[in-house]
Design an enzyme around this catalytic site. Sequence first.
Site, short mmCIF file in Angstrom:
data_model
loop_
_atom_site.label_atom_id
_atom_site.label_comp_id
_atom_site.label_asym_id
_atom_site.label_seq_id
_atom_site.Cartn_x
_atom_site.Cartn_y
_atom_site.Cartn_z
CD GLU A 62 11.98 15.31 143.79
OE1 GLU A 62 12.55 16.36 143.46
OE2 GLU A 62 11.25 15.21 144.79
CB CYS A 68 22.02 23.45 142.75
SG CYS A 68 23.11 24.29 141.61
CB VAL A 261 5.27 38.84 157.60
CG1 VAL A 261 4.04 38.28 156.93
CG2 VAL A 261 6.12 39.60 156.60
CG ASP A 330 21.02 22.94 151.12
OD1 ASP A 330 22.21 23.31 150.99
OD2 ASP A 330 20.09 23.37 150.41
CB ALA A 338 25.42 24.44 144.72
CG HIS A 462 44.82 47.54 130.77
ND1 HIS A 462 43.93 48.25 131.55
CD2 HIS A 462 44.95 48.23 129.60
CE1 HIS A 462 43.55 49.33 130.89
NE2 HIS A 462 44.15 49.34 129.70
P1 NAD Z 1 18.15 33.50 153.55
O1 NAD Z 1 18.41 32.93 154.89
O2 NAD Z 1 19.25 33.95 152.68
O3 NAD Z 1 17.18 34.76 153.71
C1 NAD Z 1 15.95 34.70 154.37
C2 NAD Z 1 15.58 36.12 154.76
O4 NAD Z 1 14.27 36.10 155.26
C3 NAD Z 1 16.49 36.69 155.85
O5 NAD Z 1 16.95 37.96 155.46
C4 NAD Z 1 15.57 36.75 157.05
O6 NAD Z 1 15.88 37.80 157.93
C5 NAD Z 1 14.22 36.94 156.39
N1 NAD Z 1 13.10 36.54 157.23
C6 NAD Z 1 13.03 35.46 158.04
N2 NAD Z 1 11.82 35.44 158.65
C7 NAD Z 1 11.13 36.51 158.20
C8 NAD Z 1 9.84 37.04 158.47
N3 NAD Z 1 9.01 36.45 159.34
N4 NAD Z 1 9.45 38.17 157.82
C9 NAD Z 1 10.29 38.78 156.96
N5 NAD Z 1 11.53 38.33 156.68
C10 NAD Z 1 11.94 37.21 157.29
O7 NAD Z 1 17.21 32.43 152.83
P2 NAD Z 1 16.69 32.37 151.33
O8 NAD Z 1 16.88 33.66 150.65
O9 NAD Z 1 15.31 31.80 151.43
O10 NAD Z 1 17.66 31.31 150.69
C11 NAD Z 1 17.71 29.97 151.22
C12 NAD Z 1 19.09 29.40 151.08
O11 NAD Z 1 19.43 29.23 149.72
C13 NAD Z 1 20.13 30.30 151.71
O12 NAD Z 1 20.99 29.54 152.50
C14 NAD Z 1 20.84 30.90 150.53
O13 NAD Z 1 22.21 31.15 150.81
C15 NAD Z 1 20.67 29.84 149.46
N6 NAD Z 1 20.66 30.49 148.15
C16 NAD Z 1 21.81 30.99 147.65
C17 NAD Z 1 21.81 31.64 146.44
C18 NAD Z 1 23.08 32.20 145.89
O14 NAD Z 1 24.10 31.96 146.48
N7 NAD Z 1 23.06 32.97 144.81
C19 NAD Z 1 20.63 31.82 145.73
C20 NAD Z 1 19.48 31.33 146.29
C21 NAD Z 1 19.51 30.66 147.49
#
Ligand code: NAD
Length: 484
Positions: A62, A68, A261, A330, A338, A462
């Site tokens: 792609e 990212c 859910v 990943d 990233a 500061h």
């Molecule tokens: P995540 O693992 O951070 O969060 C997924 C959430 O979904 C968890 O809290 C989990 O308990 C919940 N969950 C799982 N199954 C569920 C269900 N059946 N019902 C309700 N809740 C449920 O994953 P993400 O937020 O999808 O992000 C994916 C990846 O991308 C992660 O590894 C994250 O660190 C990365 N990411 C990082 C950043 C950042 O660093 N700013 C931003 C976006 C994504």
Amino acid sequence: ASGSQPDTEAGAGTSGAAGGTAGGEESSFDYDIIVVGGGPGGYVAAIKAAQLGKSVAIVEKERFGGTCLNVGCIPTKALLRSAEALKEVRESADFGVVGVDGLQARLDMTFVQKRKQGVVNQLVGGVNGLLRGNGVTIVSGEGVVKDAHTVEAAGKIITAASLILATGSVAKHLPIPVDPAMEVLTSTELLQLDSLPESMVVIGGGVIGIEFAYFLASVGTRVTVVEFLDRILPMVDEEITQQVEKQLRDMGIEIHTSAKVTEITACGVCFEKNGKTCCAEADKVLMAVGRGPRLDGIDCEALGLKTERGAIVTDETMRTSIDGVYAIGDVNGKAMLAHVASMEGIVAVENICGHSSVMDYSQVPSAIYLQPEIACVGLTEKQAKEKYGEIKVGRFPLMANGKAKVAGEERGMVKVISEAKYGEIVGVHLYCIHATDMIAEAVVAMKLEATAEEIAASIHPHPTVSEVMHEAMHALADGRAIHF
Ligand code: NAD
């Protein structure tokens, strides 16, 4: 060189085949290294390898930059920047700005999307330029790994002494009934929206779920978050999560934790909580329950590549179960960030070059882009207590920081944790403006095994928000901050 050369766009100064290796040794392979996947893991690995004198080809189907740059961190932050601009306009009267009707201010999503895409395109172009400038051969197409030294791409076969697999991840979906009348988005589709839904249920209160919940609520969408665990942002220190949760609720976001859910209907999301079935209604649903490794073009079983829960198994040197094959980012399922992928790429390349490099996952910073921001590195207070028994904690509130007061953003705190025996800092947690930039100081301090006393003895400029770190270190080392 074995095999025919594929249709490639060779970068300036590329040597092409591995016969031109810096070491001058003849090789039977086309390249020293083939990198499969051009995200922040793969493209950084390719550049680093070329800088260390290796002949490198990178295969990407792609656009360079991966999740990212194209459908993750960068576009999300571009949308959040627009939400921040809107907030500033709405609150501008607090800073003495007159002549602005804050109540009329809103986002033009078509323009927001155009700006976002402009930022993304520039950065993707920059990555292309860097690869070419470093003499990396670019192969456009899906790479299919044939064996430990061979990749088929763009209809041709290419070979290398080492392979680095960096194919990334895809959003996970829940195995539950979904009514086709409801539009269920992942972060990828949500980032493309050119109009805002009136209401949205976000499934998953992790980083993606909460960043989007915050963005949507900031721009006027009614948001409900449904999280399986007993708190949102489970990776963040409990004390900070509580404050963040309160902030989100104050914005009008409805949050259901400990909620399972069960179904997505035509009008919303059904979940079980405390033995009862509830339904949250919305126009659209965001699925944000984590991401899983992407193995397109990699038949692990046929190759004999060891996997665990769908991820390619690697050791701390990024080696897989096959000699000469490395997996970064990943796709190895370790930490889907990233900056981790990029560091893993460098570690893999250094090992290929004969150095001895290992990844340390204990000092990986996290950054979450709400406003105030959240950033942390190391252990939470609970984890530190479990690991070390006796710990020390230093805290400092933002309301006691001059620069935060000037900025009009006094919410939040900083919290630093050390183990009691040697005084080693084992966790730093920031919930404040500029947190995501400031966490780097804590990462370096922890890498250099600095103590709280040493950081407290380092002069911080500061007036800056960075003084909160200095103050928290005083609180940790001496039991008292200076300004609180
Ligand atoms: P995540 O693992 O951070 O969060 C997924 C959430 O979904 C968890 O809290 C989990 O308990 C919940 N969950 C799982 N199954 C569920 C269900 N059946 N019902 C309700 N809740 C449920 O994953 P993400 O937020 O999808 O992000 C994916 C990846 O991308 C992660 O590894 C994250 O660190 C990365 N990411 C990082 C950043 C950042 O660093 N700013 C931003 C976006 C994504």
